[in-house]
Design a protein around this motif. Structure first.
Motif, PDB file in Angstrom:
ATOM      1  N   ALA A  41       0.813  -0.982   0.121  1.00 55.80           N
ATOM      2  CA  ALA A  41       0.046   0.085   0.001  1.00 55.80           C
ATOM      3  C   ALA A  41       0.872   1.317  -0.082  1.00 55.80           C
ATOM      4  O   ALA A  41       0.405   2.319  -0.647  1.00 55.80           O
ATOM      5  CB  ALA A  41      -0.801  -0.156   1.293  1.00 55.80           C
ATOM      6  N   LEU A  42       1.997   1.132   0.637  1.00 56.59           N
ATOM      7  CA  LEU A  42       3.004   2.342   0.863  1.00 56.59           C
ATOM      8  C   LEU A  42       3.980   2.692  -0.312  1.00 56.59           C
ATOM      9  O   LEU A  42       4.127   3.766  -0.708  1.00 56.59           O
ATOM     10  CB  LEU A  42       3.347   2.292   2.341  1.00 56.59           C
ATOM     11  N   LEU A  43       4.569   1.482  -0.914  1.00 57.74           N
ATOM     12  CA  LEU A  43       5.546   1.337  -1.577  1.00 57.74           C
ATOM     13  C   LEU A  43       5.372   0.427  -2.931  1.00 57.74           C
ATOM     14  O   LEU A  43       6.211   0.546  -3.559  1.00 57.74           O
ATOM     15  CB  LEU A  43       6.699   1.320  -0.905  1.00 57.74           C
ATOM     16  N   HIS A  68      16.555  -4.600  -7.640  1.00 61.24           N
ATOM     17  CA  HIS A  68      16.942  -3.854  -8.731  1.00 61.24           C
ATOM     18  C   HIS A  68      16.874  -4.576 -10.007  1.00 61.24           C
ATOM     19  O   HIS A  68      16.724  -4.110 -11.228  1.00 61.24           O
ATOM     20  CB  HIS A  68      18.429  -3.791  -8.463  1.00 61.24           C
ATOM     21  N   ARG A  69      16.616  -6.073  -9.902  1.00 58.31           N
ATOM     22  CA  ARG A  69      16.139  -6.617 -11.254  1.00 58.31           C
ATOM     23  C   ARG A  69      14.760  -6.509 -11.677  1.00 58.31           C
ATOM     24  O   ARG A  69      14.293  -7.014 -12.725  1.00 58.31           O
ATOM     25  CB  ARG A  69      16.606  -8.084 -10.969  1.00 58.31           C
ATOM     26  N   GLY A  70      14.020  -5.846 -10.762  1.00 55.76           N
ATOM     27  CA  GLY A  70      12.596  -5.616 -11.231  1.00 55.76           C
ATOM     28  C   GLY A  70      11.776  -5.937  -9.819  1.00 55.76           C
ATOM     29  O   GLY A  70      11.741  -6.876  -9.344  1.00 55.76           O
ATOM     30  N   TYR A  71      10.835  -4.706  -9.430  1.00 56.77           N
ATOM     31  CA  TYR A  71      10.107  -4.922  -8.446  1.00 56.77           C
ATOM     32  C   TYR A  71       8.437  -5.351  -8.887  1.00 56.77           C
ATOM     33  O   TYR A  71       7.990  -4.541  -9.691  1.00 56.77           O
ATOM     34  CB  TYR A  71       9.852  -3.684  -7.608  1.00 56.77           C
ATOM     35  N   THR A  72       7.862  -6.046  -8.022  1.00 57.69           N
ATOM     36  CA  THR A  72       6.669  -6.465  -8.067  1.00 57.69           C
ATOM     37  C   THR A  72       6.008  -6.609  -7.034  1.00 57.69           C
ATOM     38  O   THR A  72       6.822  -7.212  -5.934  1.00 57.69           O
ATOM     39  CB  THR A  72       6.145  -7.739  -9.176  1.00 57.69           C
ATOM     40  N   ASP A  73       4.819  -6.397  -6.694  1.00 57.63           N
ATOM     41  CA  ASP A  73       4.179  -6.725  -5.188  1.00 57.63           C
ATOM     42  C   ASP A  73       4.499  -8.256  -4.946  1.00 57.63           C
ATOM     43  O   ASP A  73       4.504  -8.575  -3.721  1.00 57.63           O
ATOM     44  CB  ASP A  73       2.623  -6.378  -5.181  1.00 57.63           C
ATOM     45  N   ARG A  74       4.199  -9.025  -5.990  1.00 58.75           N
ATOM     46  CA  ARG A  74       4.223 -10.352  -5.800  1.00 58.75           C
ATOM     47  C   ARG A  74       5.571 -10.958  -5.246  1.00 58.75           C
ATOM     48  O   ARG A  74       5.905 -11.802  -4.431  1.00 58.75           O
ATOM     49  CB  ARG A  74       3.936 -11.405  -6.858  1.00 58.75           C
ATOM     50  N   LEU A  75       6.790 -10.204  -6.085  1.00 59.22           N
ATOM     51  CA  LEU A  75       8.058 -10.546  -5.304  1.00 59.22           C
ATOM     52  C   LEU A  75       8.386  -9.890  -3.890  1.00 59.22           C
ATOM     53  O   LEU A  75       8.921 -10.652  -3.163  1.00 59.22           O
ATOM     54  CB  LEU A  75       9.033  -9.857  -6.278  1.00 59.22           C
ATOM     55  N   LEU A  76       7.794  -8.992  -3.714  1.00 59.21           N
ATOM     56  CA  LEU A  76       7.707  -8.247  -2.115  1.00 59.21           C
ATOM     57  C   LEU A  76       7.273  -9.312  -1.327  1.00 59.21           C
ATOM     58  O   LEU A  76       7.984  -9.695  -0.411  1.00 59.21           O
ATOM     59  CB  LEU A  76       7.074  -7.009  -2.314  1.00 59.21           C
ATOM     60  N   ARG A  77       6.154  -9.898  -1.565  1.00 57.79           N
ATOM     61  CA  ARG A  77       5.564 -10.818  -0.675  1.00 57.79           C
ATOM     62  C   ARG A  77       6.376 -12.142  -0.507  1.00 57.79           C
ATOM     63  O   ARG A  77       6.210 -12.507   0.554  1.00 57.79           O
ATOM     64  CB  ARG A  77       4.231 -11.275  -1.085  1.00 57.79           C
ATOM     65  N   ASN A 119      16.386  -0.956   1.774  1.00 64.49           N
ATOM     66  CA  ASN A 119      17.176   0.083   0.746  1.00 64.49           C
ATOM     67  C   ASN A 119      16.129   0.657  -0.446  1.00 64.49           C
ATOM     68  O   ASN A 119      16.652   1.482  -1.058  1.00 64.49           O
ATOM     69  CB  ASN A 119      18.343  -0.680   0.066  1.00 64.49           C
ATOM     70  N   VAL A 120      14.919   0.139  -0.409  1.00 64.25           N
ATOM     71  CA  VAL A 120      13.940   0.601  -1.351  1.00 64.25           C
ATOM     72  C   VAL A 120      12.815   1.246  -0.740  1.00 64.25           C
ATOM     73  O   VAL A 120      11.671   1.727  -1.183  1.00 64.25           O
ATOM     74  CB  VAL A 120      13.666  -0.410  -2.513  1.00 64.25           C
ATOM     75  N   GLY A 121      12.800   1.219   0.556  1.00 66.51           N
ATOM     76  CA  GLY A 121      11.618   1.679   1.449  1.00 66.51           C
ATOM     77  C   GLY A 121      11.459   3.187   1.651  1.00 66.51           C
ATOM     78  O   GLY A 121      10.409   3.730   2.271  1.00 66.51           O
TER      79      GLY A 121
END
Length: 480
Positions: A41-43, A68-77, A119-121
């Motif tokens: 929700a935040l980032l 760095h190789r690509g952000y997705t919400d799925r990867l975050l989870r 580091n991405v927060g």
């Protein structure tokens, strides 16, 4: 080389090792669950400060991260749940039951996963206790398993971390707000701290001489006692117990995420097993260990030397004229400078966000959005959330102080859109998922009610309106 292994062993600290490993892992578990619940929700991809946009202009300067190789919400989870799973195993002691390299790998894994998040927060992860958790996790990784004796160098490095944390906080206070030097800081702090808890009002209403005594005790604990962590036992152990008690006092009086809880855990690095045996004479803690592998001793020694080298800037910072507070001197968040509340806010300002389904005018009915932790409804008792970290609520405190770093306008837009991810971060949506026509942000002064006011009206807070931060706004081009 066996003599080297024996010299660097600390067989009288098994309980301390267990507390350090399981306690730090438990805080990591809380941190990863917090990321699962709040980060998207935040980032996230459609968050207030989307990570893909941040990485597009920050690039590698953001620091090392899996994203760095690509952000997705799925990867975050995936990252957060993986970290939570490993942390949970460490809490129950599964990796510690194996050879020394198993907990080493497990702790370095959660350290790396959480480094990737921090580091991405951006501003939502710009808190000193994020770096503290990363540094603690890295150091504790080298404590080994139950097969070998606790390495003394690691326990010593944990004490050095606690020293920097406590002494840095003490120095920043003495160099900062005059109220710390004249012992009046706690006339205000319990009332104006970022997120009061259920006991904060009780502490605020204590007699002023008690507040002055608290501040004096705090100065002794942060400016003198930390040096005793490096004294022979039992002095070091008693110094640690003093810190544990004072940090427990802070846990009782406010919500500071995991800062105080983690400090308490780390302080146990100076408490030997003999202390527990003195309290419980029937307790038998002495055990036998296998010889520590030479490779592990070498790895531990090299890692602690690296940490000592990386913490040199923070040592200089402690005695610098312009001391930095909560600063990292490298992209790995190791050897950091710490400190908190160098200045004390004397008046509590709160930003209250409201929305309406009506047209703007005298007859419009404005309803408040309620946050989970920050003060809002004056009749609502503050809640206890620490060690869980309510990041949006903390940002609202900084906003009231005049600090806004590009997230609040997107937040208001999300409210106008009735974004479900953002609404889940709130305690109460007055429109039950419907889109308001307008939102606005008002500024109030809040103070704790006196005992008489509490008895008369049942209010925890007394508030007075001070004007608008944001006048009525909508998604439409024009606002009447």
């Amino acid at each position: 080389m066996e003599w080297l292994t024996e010299v660097l062993s600390a067989e009288d600290y098994e309980v301390g090792r267990q507390i350090l490993q399981r306690g730090v892992a438990a805080v990591y578990l809380v941190a990863f669950i917090s990321a699962v619940n709040q980060f998207p929700a935040l980032l996230g991809e459609k968050g207030l400060m989307p990570v893909p946009v941040f990485l597009e202009y920050a690039g590698r300067q953001a620091g090392p991260s899996l994203f760095h190789r690509g952000y997705t919400d799925r990867l975050l989870r995936i990252v957060a749940w993986s970290g939570a799973g490993i942390a949970a195993l460490l809490v129950i002691g599964v990796p510690q039951a194996g050879p020394p390299w198993v907990p080493l790998v497990a702790f370095l894994a959660i350290w790396w996963l959480y480094t990737s998040i921090v580091n991405v927060g951006q501003t939502f992860y710009g808190f000193g206790w994020e770096s503290l958790l990363l540094e603690a996790g890295f150091i504790v990784a080298f404590l080994g398993s139950g097969d070998v004796a606790p390495p003394f160098l690691v326990l010593l490095m944990v004490r050095w971390l606690v020293f920097r944390l406590e002494f840095g906080a003490g120095m920043i206070k003495m160099r900062g707000d005059r109220s710390w030097r004249d012992l009046t800081a706690l006339y205000y702090h319990h009332e104006t701290q970022p997120m009061p808890n259920p006991a904060s009002r009780f502490f605020h209403l204590l007699p002023k001489p008690m507040h002055r005594l608290e501040v004096a005790g705090n100065h002794v604990t942060q400016l003198a006692v930390p040096f005793l962590l490096f004294a022979p036992q039992p002095v070091a152990g008693f110094a640690a117990l003093v810190m544990i008690v004072t940090q427990g006092w802070l846990v009782l009086s406010g919500n500071f995420a995991w800062l105080n809880t983690l400090t308490i855990i780390l302080a146990f690095a100076a408490v030997p097993d003999s202390f527990y045996e003195a309290v419980l004479p029937t307790l038998e803690l002495s055990g036998s260990y296998e010889p520590t592998p030479l490779w592990f001793t070498i790895v531990v020694a090299l890692a602690m030397l690296l940490l000592a080298y990386l913490s040199w800037p923070s040592l200089l910072n402690l005695f610098a004229r312009r001391q930095l507070m909560n600063a990292s001197f490298n992209r790995w968040h190791l050897g950091n400078a710490y400190g908190a509340f160098g200045s004390v806010t004397k008046v509590r300002y709160e930003v209250i966000v409201e929305g309406t389904l009506d047209d703007v005018g005298p007859g419009a009915r404005w309803r408040e959005y309620e946050f989970k932790g920050k003060p809002g409804d004056p009749s609502r008792m503050p809640r206890q959330f620490a060690p869980y970290h309510l990041r949006l609520d903390w940002m609202m405190w900084f906003l009231a102080l005049g600090s806004e770093r590009g997230w609040f306008t997107p937040f208001l837009v999300k409210l106008l859109q009735a974004d479900p991810l953002i609404l889940k971060l709130l305690r109460h949506d007055p429109f039950d998922g419907a889109r308001p026509r307008y939102v606005r942000a008002r500024i109030f002064i809040y103070r704790f009610s006196t005992r008489a006011e509490k008895r008369a009206a049942g209010l925890w807070w007394i508030r007075e309106p001070q004007g608008f931060l944001v006048h009525p706004a909508s998604l439409r081009a024009e606002v009447p």
